[in-house]
Design a protein around this motif. Sequence first.
Motif, PDB file in Angstrom:
ATOM      1  N   ASN A 129      -2.550   4.125  -3.028  1.00  0.00           N
ATOM      2  CA  ASN A 129      -2.494   3.442  -4.438  1.00  0.00           C
ATOM      3  C   ASN A 129      -1.565   2.062  -4.059  1.00  0.00           C
ATOM      4  O   ASN A 129      -1.360   1.533  -2.868  1.00  0.00           O
ATOM      5  N   TYR A 130      -2.938   0.610  -4.711  1.00  0.00           N
ATOM      6  CA  TYR A 130      -2.930  -0.574  -3.000  1.00  0.00           C
ATOM      7  C   TYR A 130      -1.668  -1.372  -4.375  1.00  0.00           C
ATOM      8  O   TYR A 130      -2.455  -1.534  -6.055  1.00  0.00           O
ATOM      9  N   VAL A 165       1.468  -1.055  -0.257  1.00  0.00           N
ATOM     10  CA  VAL A 165      -0.253  -0.003   0.120  1.00  0.00           C
ATOM     11  C   VAL A 165       0.730   1.463   0.178  1.00  0.00           C
ATOM     12  O   VAL A 165       1.954   1.550   0.770  1.00  0.00           O
ATOM     13  N   THR A 166       0.985   2.241  -0.718  1.00  0.00           N
ATOM     14  CA  THR A 166       1.518   3.218  -0.522  1.00  0.00           C
ATOM     15  C   THR A 166       0.356   4.062  -0.505  1.00  0.00           C
ATOM     16  O   THR A 166      -0.486   5.029  -1.399  1.00  0.00           O
ATOM     17  N   GLU A 205     -13.108   7.333  -3.554  1.00  0.00           N
ATOM     18  CA  GLU A 205     -13.479   6.993  -4.916  1.00  0.00           C
ATOM     19  C   GLU A 205     -12.202   5.524  -4.688  1.00  0.00           C
ATOM     20  O   GLU A 205     -11.159   5.840  -5.026  1.00  0.00           O
ATOM     21  N   PHE A 206     -12.672   4.633  -5.280  1.00  0.00           N
ATOM     22  CA  PHE A 206     -12.893   3.261  -6.058  1.00  0.00           C
ATOM     23  C   PHE A 206     -12.556   3.184  -7.284  1.00  0.00           C
ATOM     24  O   PHE A 206     -12.875   3.563  -7.789  1.00  0.00           O
ATOM     25  N   SER A 212      -6.483   2.742  -6.935  1.00  0.00           N
ATOM     26  CA  SER A 212      -6.221   3.391  -5.728  1.00  0.00           C
ATOM     27  C   SER A 212      -7.473   3.833  -5.500  1.00  0.00           C
ATOM     28  O   SER A 212      -8.539   3.256  -6.362  1.00  0.00           O
ATOM     29  N   PHE A 213      -7.584   4.524  -4.559  1.00  0.00           N
ATOM     30  CA  PHE A 213      -8.600   4.237  -3.676  1.00  0.00           C
ATOM     31  C   PHE A 213      -8.236   5.651  -2.743  1.00  0.00           C
ATOM     32  O   PHE A 213      -7.873   5.588  -1.525  1.00  0.00           O
ATOM     33  N   ASN A 214      -8.825   6.700  -3.493  1.00  0.00           N
ATOM     34  CA  ASN A 214      -8.336   7.757  -2.720  1.00  0.00           C
ATOM     35  C   ASN A 214      -9.333   8.980  -1.701  1.00  0.00           C
ATOM     36  O   ASN A 214     -10.677   8.484  -2.254  1.00  0.00           O
TER      37      ASN A 214
END
Lengths: 114, 114
Positions: A24-25, A4-5, A66-67, A73-75
């Motif tokens: 980001n994953y 996971v970043t 939002e996925f 990403s999951f911002n």
Amino acid sequence: AQSVTQPDIHITVSEGASLELRCNYSYGATPYLFWYVQSPGQGLQLLLKYFSGDTLVQGIKGFEAEFKRSQSSFNLRKPSVHWSDAAEYFCAVCPRGGTYKYIFGTGTRLKVLA
Amino acid sequence: NAGVTQTPKFRILKIGQSMTLQCTQDMNHNYMYWYRQDPGMGLKLIYYSVGAGITDKGEVPNGYNVSRSTTEDFPLRLELAAPSQTSVYFCASSPPTTSANEQFFGPGTRLTVL
């Protein structure tokens, strides 16, 4: 390797400004996705989570995320930041399949200017 | 309903000493976890448990031991404290589920090893 970043270590915004924290994953399949917030000297509190369905999820304290599968990403977003939002924010993932072993990002520390 | 409680809040140990970090939850959660949080590193999973009598290693188990004799308690034992174990330790729990679920965190124990 699964990871996971959170690319932003620190972010500073003015009160009332909009906010976006990136996550980001790297996983073989879409994991369960979470955002947690940690206020100074406190434990972590869940803001929101994504399991399936609608890719825009609403959370507590006016946050949403939002996925985006194509971008892995999951911002996390908030339209208008309040001074009380100053905290550290962690993105976390948990692989599907029953291991229940979460992996946390390194966190983004948010500073809010009055 | 106190949630997840941890004791002590702060502790200073000398190298080679031992201690037990206590964690108790009153939510009847099956799953419990121990994490350590180091600056800029996020949370790393030390050990976890899926129920009384069942424990398993996480990402960074070396130097630690756990036990789970009851649903409520999940103590973490440091046998020979080392400076590398200076950290903030968080205990968490989550309810049983067929998918991932929110983890509820305690307030943490700040440990310094000198």
